[in-house]
Design an enzyme around this catalytic site. Structure first.
Site, PDB file in Angstrom:
ATOM      1  N   ASP A 208      -4.781 -13.840  10.912  1.00 49.81           N
ATOM      2  CA  ASP A 208      -5.177 -13.225   9.643  1.00 49.81           C
ATOM      3  C   ASP A 208      -4.546 -11.851   9.467  1.00 49.81           C
ATOM      4  O   ASP A 208      -4.188 -11.461   8.363  1.00 49.81           O
ATOM      5  CB  ASP A 208      -6.716 -13.105   9.609  1.00 49.81           C
ATOM      6  CG  ASP A 208      -7.247 -12.609   8.263  1.00 49.81           C
ATOM      7  OD1 ASP A 208      -6.676 -13.007   7.233  1.00 49.81           O
ATOM      8  OD2 ASP A 208      -8.220 -11.832   8.248  1.00 49.81           O
TER       9      ASP A 208
ATOM     10  N   LYS B 100       0.859  -1.190   0.000  1.00 47.59           N
ATOM     11  CA  LYS B 100       0.000   0.000   0.000  1.00 47.59           C
ATOM     12  C   LYS B 100       0.896   1.242   0.000  1.00 47.59           C
ATOM     13  O   LYS B 100       1.868   1.310   0.766  1.00 47.59           O
ATOM     14  CB  LYS B 100      -0.917   0.005   1.236  1.00 47.59           C
ATOM     15  CG  LYS B 100      -2.019  -1.050   1.145  1.00 47.59           C
ATOM     16  CD  LYS B 100      -2.949  -0.979   2.346  1.00 47.59           C
ATOM     17  CE  LYS B 100      -3.903  -2.161   2.389  1.00 47.59           C
ATOM     18  NZ  LYS B 100      -5.100  -2.037   1.578  1.00 47.59           N
TER      19      LYS B 100
ATOM     20  N   HIS C  72       0.140  -8.505   8.463  1.00 50.60           N
ATOM     21  CA  HIS C  72       0.110  -7.081   8.138  1.00 50.60           C
ATOM     22  C   HIS C  72       0.602  -6.185   9.284  1.00 50.60           C
ATOM     23  O   HIS C  72       1.398  -5.293   9.078  1.00 50.60           O
ATOM     24  CB  HIS C  72      -1.314  -6.640   7.781  1.00 50.60           C
ATOM     25  CG  HIS C  72      -1.977  -7.465   6.714  1.00 50.60           C
ATOM     26  ND1 HIS C  72      -1.312  -7.940   5.616  1.00 50.60           N
ATOM     27  CD2 HIS C  72      -3.266  -7.896   6.574  1.00 50.60           C
ATOM     28  CE1 HIS C  72      -2.158  -8.607   4.844  1.00 50.60           C
ATOM     29  NE2 HIS C  72      -3.350  -8.605   5.409  1.00 50.60           N
TER      30      HIS C  72
END
Ligand code: BG6
Length: 458
Positions: free
Chosen positions: A236, A183, A241
Site C-alpha cells: 500500500d 504533494k 509512495h
C-alpha cells in the site's frame, strides 16, 4: 490567498469509474470541487460518474463534505453500467460522443479508474475492445487513462498488467497515479537538492550516514477491509509512495527538471537498489499488525501487515553502504510523513547534522546544526534551522495532491506519474520481502503505540 493562475486547460470529459467509492469520496470529488470553484477547468469540462447502482449526482453531493458549486452540479452526470458487460462500454462511448456533439468541440477524454485493482485488467480490456481508447470522432483530442496504485499485486502481475494495458493504450496515454509525488513538499525536495548548491556536493555516502523515509498514520484501515486485507502496508505504501520518494531523494541530478530527464534519473537509481537477498529479509525488514485489526476485517487468521519497515542499500558509487530505511504503519501514535537525512563526521560522532523534510503535517524543512551553548564550559546542542510552509504561505495557497493529479492529466504532463519501468523497479525491490513474509508470523502492536520498530540492518 491562493495566487490566481490561468492554466488554459483544454476541455475534457473526466469519466470516473467507481465514483461512489471511498477514494472518490475522500479525495477525487473534493479535488474536482476545488478546481470547479477556482474556475481552473475549461468551462465546457464534464464529469461522468460511472456506477452500477442508482446513485444520482445530487445524492453524491449530499454525502460530500463540501457544497458543490452550481458549475459542478451542472456539469456532472452519472452513467449506470455493469463493468462486466461489453454493451455498457458501447453505450458509454455513445454518451461521450453525444457530449462532444452537444458542446460542439473535441474534448480530451480522461478515464479515471477508481476501482479495486483486481478489476483493472478486465475493465481495460473491455474499454479497448469497445473503442473507449479512441479519441474524438470529428477531430483531434487526447484519450488518457488514469490508474490508481497499486498497479499490480506483485512483480509478475504488474508485468502482466503493463503488457495488457499496452495492448490498448500507449505509454504516453497512461497516467499511473502516485499522489505522494503530487504533494508540494515532495516536489520541493527536488528544488531543495538541485537549486541549493551548498547541499548537493555533500549528498553522498562520504557525508551521509543514513536516510529514513517514514509515513506514520494514526488512522486504521477506516472500513476498507477488503482492499486492505489483500494489500497490506508494504504494497500500500512502501512499494509506491516511499520508493518514489527514495528515488527523488537519491537520484543524480537530471539534465533538467522536465518530465523525461527526471524519470530517467529516477529510473537509474531505482534499478540500482540492491535486491534484498532472501537470507537477509529477516534482518532488513520488520512487519506488524495492530491489535484489533483481525476483528475489524473479520478474519481471525489474517496475516496482513499494517506496519512495515524495510532497509535497502543502493549499489552505486554515490550511495554504497548507506542504509535507507522506509517505514510505514497505521494505528500508530502520530501522523507524520518525513524524510531524515543524517550527516555524521567520520572522526567525531558529536559532529552531526540532520536535514528533515517534513512532508506532512507541519510541512517544511529543518536542518539541525550543532551550536555552542552560551557559558564558560564547552557544551553543545542541536539547534534546528526551520522553514515552515505555514509561516510562508497560508494553507489554502497550495494545491491538494489530487487537484494537481487531475490538472496534470488534463494538460498531459507526466512528470509526477510513475512510468511502467519505475513501477516494475519498485516491485522488484519489495518482491523478496513479499515472498519471505508469506511464511512468516506477524508481531502485533497496540493501537496508538510506536509500532514494532525498525530493522537493525547490517
Ligand atoms: C493511500 C493509501 O495511497 O494513501 C492509504 O492507500 C493512505 O492507506 C493514504 O491512508 C494516505 O494519503 P495521505 O495523502 O492522506 O497521506
Amino acid at each position: 490567498m491562493k495566487q490566481t493562475v490561468k492554466l488554459d486547460l483544454e476541455p475534457a470529459i473526466i469519466t470516473i469509474f467507481g465514483i461512489t467509492g471511498d477514494l472518490s469520496q475522500r479525495y477525487l470529488l473534493p479535488a474536482l470541487h476545488q478546481l470547479f470553484k477556482e474556475g481552473l477547468l475549461d468551462e465546457k469540462t464534464r464529469v461522468v460518474g460511472v456506477t452500477r447502482g442508482d446513485t444520482t449526482a445530487e445524492q453524491l453531493f449530499e454525502k460530500a463534505d463540501f457544497e458543490a458549486s452550481p458549475a459542478m452540479r451542472e456539469r456532472t452526470s452519472m452513467f449506470k453500467m455493469n463493468l462486466d458487460d461489453p454493451a455498457g462500454y458501447t453505450a458509454l462511448l455513445q454518451k461521450l460522443n453525444a457530449i462532444e456533439d452537444e458542446e460542439g468541440v473535441c474534448m480530451n477524454r480522461i478515464y479515471y479508474l477508481s476501482i479495486p485493482p483486481q478489476a483493472y485488467s478486465p475493465v481495460i480490456e473491455l474499454m479497448g475492445e469497445q473503442g473507449l481508447n479512441q479519441s474524438c470522432q470529428h477531430g483531434t483530442a487526447m484519450t488518457r487513462l488514469l490508474v490508481e496504485k497499486p498497479f499490480g499485486y506483485d512483480l509478475a502481475s504488474a508485468e502482466a498488467l503493463i503488457a495488457e494495458t499496452g495492448r490498448f493504450f500507449g505509454e504516453d496515454q497512461i497516467y499511473r497515479i502516485d499522489h505522494y509525488m503530487a504533494k508540494e513538499t515532495v516536489q520541493n525536495i527536488l528544488t531543495f537538492r538541485f537549486k541549493n548548491p551548498i547541499f548537493e556536493d555533500l549528498w553522498n555516502k562520504d557525508h551521509i550516514t543514513s536516510i529514513e523515509i517514514s509515513a506514520k498514520e494514526k488512522i486504521g484501515i477506516e472500513g476498507r477491509a477488503n482492499f486492505y486485507e489483500s494489500i497490506g502496508a508494504l504494497r500500500d505504501f512502501i512499494q509506491s509512495h516511499l520508493v518514489q520518494i527514495l528515488g527523488i531523494v537519491t537520484m543524480d541530478e537530471p539534465d533538467s527538471l522536465d518530465s523525461d530527464p527526471i524519470h530517467r534519473s529516477k529510473q537509474t537509481v531505482l534499478d540500482q537498489v540492491e535486491i534484498v537477498p532472501a537470507d537477509k529479509v529477516a534482518e532488513r525488514a520488520v512487519r506488524g499488525q495492530y491489535e484489533g485489526y483481525r476483528n475489524e476485517v473479520a478474519n481471525p487468521d489474517s496475516n496482513t501487515e499494517t506496519y512495515a519497515s524495510l532497509t535497502v542499500y543502493i549499489n552505486n558509487p554515490r550511495w554504497q553502504g548507506v542504509p535507507i530505511t522506509m517505514t510505514t504503519g497505521k494505528g500508530l501514535d502520530e501522523r507524520k510523513t518525513e524524510v531524515k537525512v543524517s550527516f555524521t563526521h567520520e572522526d567525531d560522532d558529536d559532529a552531526r547534522n540532520e536535514v528533515r523534510f517534513r512532508i506532512q503535517p507541519n510541512e517544511g524543512i529543518e536542518v539541525d546544526l550543532v551550536t555552542k551553548k552560551p557559558g564558560y564550559n564547552y557544551e553543545t546542542q542541536a539547534t534546528a534551522m526551520s522553514y515552515s510552509y505555514s509561516d510562508e504561505f497560508v494553507s489554502s495557497s497550495y494545491n491538494n495532491a489530487y487537484e494537481r493529479v487531475i490538472v496534470d492529466a488534463v494538460r498531459g504532463d507526466h512528470t509526477l506519474f510513475a512510468s511502467a519501468e519505475e513501477v516494475l523497479a519498485s516491485w522488484r525491490i519489495v518482491q523478496p520481502v513479499l515472498d519471505a513474509w508469506r511464511h512468516e508470523d506477524l508481531k502485533t502492536y497496540k493501537s496508538g503505540s510506536r509500532g514494532p520498530g525498525e530493522p537493525n540492518a547490517t
